[in-house]
Scaffold this motif. Structure first.
Motif, PDB file in Angstrom:
ATOM      1  N   VAL A   1       0.441   8.112  -9.405  1.00  0.00           N
ATOM      2  CA  VAL A   1       1.572   8.429  -9.915  1.00  0.00           C
ATOM      3  C   VAL A   1       1.982   9.812  -9.739  1.00  0.00           C
ATOM      4  O   VAL A   1       3.007   9.963  -8.793  1.00  0.00           O
ATOM      5  CB  VAL A   1       1.553   8.313 -11.475  1.00  0.00           C
ATOM      6  N   ASP A   2       1.397  10.752  -9.903  1.00  0.00           N
ATOM      7  CA  ASP A   2       1.403  12.131  -9.772  1.00  0.00           C
ATOM      8  C   ASP A   2       1.694  12.502  -8.482  1.00  0.00           C
ATOM      9  O   ASP A   2       2.713  13.234  -7.922  1.00  0.00           O
ATOM     10  CB  ASP A   2       0.573  13.165 -10.610  1.00  0.00           C
ATOM     11  N   ASP A   3       0.398  12.117  -7.540  1.00  0.00           N
ATOM     12  CA  ASP A   3       0.651  12.479  -6.073  1.00  0.00           C
ATOM     13  C   ASP A   3       1.516  11.547  -5.218  1.00  0.00           C
ATOM     14  O   ASP A   3       1.220  11.814  -4.019  1.00  0.00           O
ATOM     15  CB  ASP A   3      -0.880  12.587  -5.455  1.00  0.00           C
ATOM     16  N   VAL A   4       2.030  10.467  -5.770  1.00  0.00           N
ATOM     17  CA  VAL A   4       2.898   9.567  -4.815  1.00  0.00           C
ATOM     18  C   VAL A   4       2.201   9.150  -3.601  1.00  0.00           C
ATOM     19  O   VAL A   4       2.391   8.912  -2.656  1.00  0.00           O
ATOM     20  CB  VAL A   4       3.992  10.372  -4.364  1.00  0.00           C
ATOM     21  N   ARG A   5       1.109   8.550  -4.126  1.00  0.00           N
ATOM     22  CA  ARG A   5       0.177   7.698  -3.186  1.00  0.00           C
ATOM     23  C   ARG A   5       0.008   6.119  -3.642  1.00  0.00           C
ATOM     24  O   ARG A   5       0.831   5.985  -4.312  1.00  0.00           O
ATOM     25  CB  ARG A   5      -1.431   8.346  -3.157  1.00  0.00           C
ATOM     26  N   GLY A   6      -0.401   5.513  -2.700  1.00  0.00           N
ATOM     27  CA  GLY A   6      -0.932   3.946  -2.990  1.00  0.00           C
ATOM     28  C   GLY A   6      -2.210   3.814  -3.285  1.00  0.00           C
ATOM     29  O   GLY A   6      -2.814   4.965  -3.661  1.00  0.00           O
ATOM     30  N   GLY A   7      -2.501   2.465  -3.277  1.00  0.00           N
ATOM     31  CA  GLY A   7      -3.996   2.194  -3.408  1.00  0.00           C
ATOM     32  C   GLY A   7      -4.538   0.776  -3.195  1.00  0.00           C
ATOM     33  O   GLY A   7      -3.409  -0.044  -3.129  1.00  0.00           O
ATOM     34  N   TYR A   8      -5.623   0.501  -3.255  1.00  0.00           N
ATOM     35  CA  TYR A   8      -5.934  -0.997  -3.171  1.00  0.00           C
ATOM     36  C   TYR A   8      -6.213  -1.555  -4.545  1.00  0.00           C
ATOM     37  O   TYR A   8      -6.056  -0.860  -5.684  1.00  0.00           O
ATOM     38  CB  TYR A   8      -6.968  -1.346  -2.202  1.00  0.00           C
ATOM     39  N   CYS A   9      -6.880  -2.728  -4.613  1.00  0.00           N
ATOM     40  CA  CYS A   9      -6.661  -3.430  -5.825  1.00  0.00           C
ATOM     41  C   CYS A   9      -7.449  -2.810  -7.056  1.00  0.00           C
ATOM     42  O   CYS A   9      -7.147  -2.944  -8.275  1.00  0.00           O
ATOM     43  CB  CYS A   9      -7.168  -5.088  -5.484  1.00  0.00           C
ATOM     44  N   PHE A  10      -8.650  -2.222  -7.000  1.00  0.00           N
ATOM     45  CA  PHE A  10      -9.190  -1.473  -7.945  1.00  0.00           C
ATOM     46  C   PHE A  10      -8.420  -0.393  -8.378  1.00  0.00           C
ATOM     47  O   PHE A  10      -8.667   0.013  -9.734  1.00  0.00           O
ATOM     48  CB  PHE A  10     -10.587  -1.193  -7.415  1.00  0.00           C
ATOM     49  N   VAL A  37       8.618   4.814   5.256  1.00  0.00           N
ATOM     50  CA  VAL A  37       8.759   3.219   5.011  1.00  0.00           C
ATOM     51  C   VAL A  37       7.917   2.914   3.789  1.00  0.00           C
ATOM     52  O   VAL A  37       8.362   2.327   2.813  1.00  0.00           O
ATOM     53  CB  VAL A  37       8.421   2.340   6.279  1.00  0.00           C
ATOM     54  N   PHE A  38       6.607   3.684   3.804  1.00  0.00           N
ATOM     55  CA  PHE A  38       5.914   3.173   2.800  1.00  0.00           C
ATOM     56  C   PHE A  38       5.585   3.996   1.473  1.00  0.00           C
ATOM     57  O   PHE A  38       5.152   3.859   0.514  1.00  0.00           O
ATOM     58  CB  PHE A  38       4.268   2.731   3.176  1.00  0.00           C
ATOM     59  N   GLY A  39       6.538   5.255   1.774  1.00  0.00           N
ATOM     60  CA  GLY A  39       6.494   6.210   0.807  1.00  0.00           C
ATOM     61  C   GLY A  39       5.299   6.922  -0.027  1.00  0.00           C
ATOM     62  O   GLY A  39       5.151   7.098  -1.059  1.00  0.00           O
ATOM     63  N   ILE A  40       4.392   7.077   0.938  1.00  0.00           N
ATOM     64  CA  ILE A  40       3.072   7.296   1.031  1.00  0.00           C
ATOM     65  C   ILE A  40       2.925   8.864   1.274  1.00  0.00           C
ATOM     66  O   ILE A  40       3.462   9.297   2.442  1.00  0.00           O
ATOM     67  CB  ILE A  40       1.963   6.957   1.594  1.00  0.00           C
ATOM     68  N   LYS A  41       2.782   9.947   0.382  1.00  0.00           N
ATOM     69  CA  LYS A  41       2.611  11.476   0.547  1.00  0.00           C
ATOM     70  C   LYS A  41       1.072  11.667   1.046  1.00  0.00           C
ATOM     71  O   LYS A  41       0.424  11.676   0.050  1.00  0.00           O
ATOM     72  CB  LYS A  41       3.218  12.169  -0.468  1.00  0.00           C
ATOM     73  N   LEU A  42       0.841  12.166   2.049  1.00  0.00           N
ATOM     74  CA  LEU A  42      -0.589  12.410   2.295  1.00  0.00           C
ATOM     75  C   LEU A  42      -0.693  14.248   2.413  1.00  0.00           C
ATOM     76  O   LEU A  42       0.116  14.647   3.183  1.00  0.00           O
ATOM     77  CB  LEU A  42      -0.871  12.000   3.775  1.00  0.00           C
ATOM     78  N   GLU A  43      -1.793  14.630   1.973  1.00  0.00           N
ATOM     79  CA  GLU A  43      -2.082  15.953   2.021  1.00  0.00           C
ATOM     80  C   GLU A  43      -2.756  16.162   3.374  1.00  0.00           C
ATOM     81  O   GLU A  43      -2.253  17.230   4.108  1.00  0.00           O
ATOM     82  CB  GLU A  43      -3.173  16.492   0.871  1.00  0.00           C
ATOM     83  N   SER A  44      -3.334  15.292   3.975  1.00  0.00           N
ATOM     84  CA  SER A  44      -4.018  15.514   5.354  1.00  0.00           C
ATOM     85  C   SER A  44      -3.621  14.066   5.945  1.00  0.00           C
ATOM     86  O   SER A  44      -4.024  12.958   5.429  1.00  0.00           O
ATOM     87  CB  SER A  44      -5.293  15.901   5.080  1.00  0.00           C
TER      88      SER A  44
END
Length: 283
Positions: free
Chosen positions: A70-79, A267-274
């Protein structure tokens, strides 16, 4: 790392993240609202294993999951995805039970005994309309709508095709299946029992550390964009329009890290720090 906190789910931040700012308390705990939340999360938050690719551990602590997705605008896997969904639904007033599942999609026949372990997390959700299987973390094959668990093995027509839940060949288990070219093909199976948190943590640990586990041995991101499903598997970027025999598929081979970084962000809207190491599965 895996000791759970008692952090309360911040629904205001979550609804803003997934575009549901119009959803206000008191919440109606019916199938329609569940469908609305599942669809919103599936379209806003990408399925991705980039932390695992970068050899980081995955936490199921809701404070960590909420910060990351939510805060860091990342995604994740099922868990992570379904831990987040569970916390949201419970805060809204639903009763939710986690289910540990054996993935069957793409696996060899297991008539002689299970040949895959519990590497997937899904949810059993009680609504005012009955009990439903909810899953926003299977990475592209499952339905983003709830699947009725109260009607036996009757076929259910959903946007992604025909699904049903049937008794598994393994005693005490049930299996979710998708109709493909006239044949029911299994996606995953589970025991109809609430998965203890300690078991969830062990399965998550296996999934993000075991060298031969699916997500330690490949790069995978997936997201619904409009009416299309986009995914990257290692160096292959695929866009699928529609489902089944009538679907249209376009493919691109990703040639370098710069292109991968652009796709992940734009495309995937993922913000990566690195972005260190995210290209290690490119050819």
């Amino acid at each position: 790392k895996f000791v759970m906190t008692t952090t309360t789910m911040n629904l205001v931040k979550y609804f803003k993240r997934v575009g549901l700012m119009g959803l206000q308390a008191p919440y109606t705990t019916d199938r329609a609202t569940l469908k609305r939340v599942m669809e919103a999360q599936s379209k806003a938050i990408a399925f991705e294993n980039i932390d695992v690719v970068q050899k980081k551990l995955i936490s199921m602590d809701i404070a960590d999951v909420q910060k990351k997705l939510v805060d860091d605008v990342r995604g994740g896997y099922c868990f992570e995805q379904n831990t987040l969904l569970k916390a949201v639904l419970e805060e809204m007033g639903y009763s939710v039970e986690p289910l540990l599942c054996r993935v069957r999609w793409g696996k060899q026949d297991d008539s002689d005994g299970p040949n895959s372990t519990f590497t997937h997390l899904a949810l059993k959700v009680s609504t005012t309309d009955g009990i439903f299987l909810a899953d926003v973390g299977f990475g592209g094959t499952n339905s983003i709508e709830p699947i009725n668990m109260d009607i036996g093995d009757a076929s259910q027509e959903l946007p992604e095709g025909q699904f049903h839940i049937a008794p598994s060949k393994h005693k005490g288990c049930f299996v979710l299946e998708l109709l493909v070219k006239g044949e029911w093909r299994p996606l995953y199976e589970w025991r109809d029992e609430k998965a203890p948190l300690v078991d969830q943590e062990c399965c998550n640990w296996f999934s993000c550390t075991y060298p031969k586990a699916r997500f330690t041995s490949q790069f995978f991101v997936c997201k619904i964009v409009g009416e299309e499903r986009h995914h990257i598997l290692n160096d292959q970027y695929v866009i699928r329009k529609g489902f089944g025999a009538n679907s249209e598929v376009t493919k691109e081979t990703i040639s370098d890290k710069a292109r991968l970084e652009t796709l992940v962000s734009d495309v995937f809207g993922i913000k990566l720090e690195s972005t260190d190491g995210i290209d290690r599965f490119l050819s």
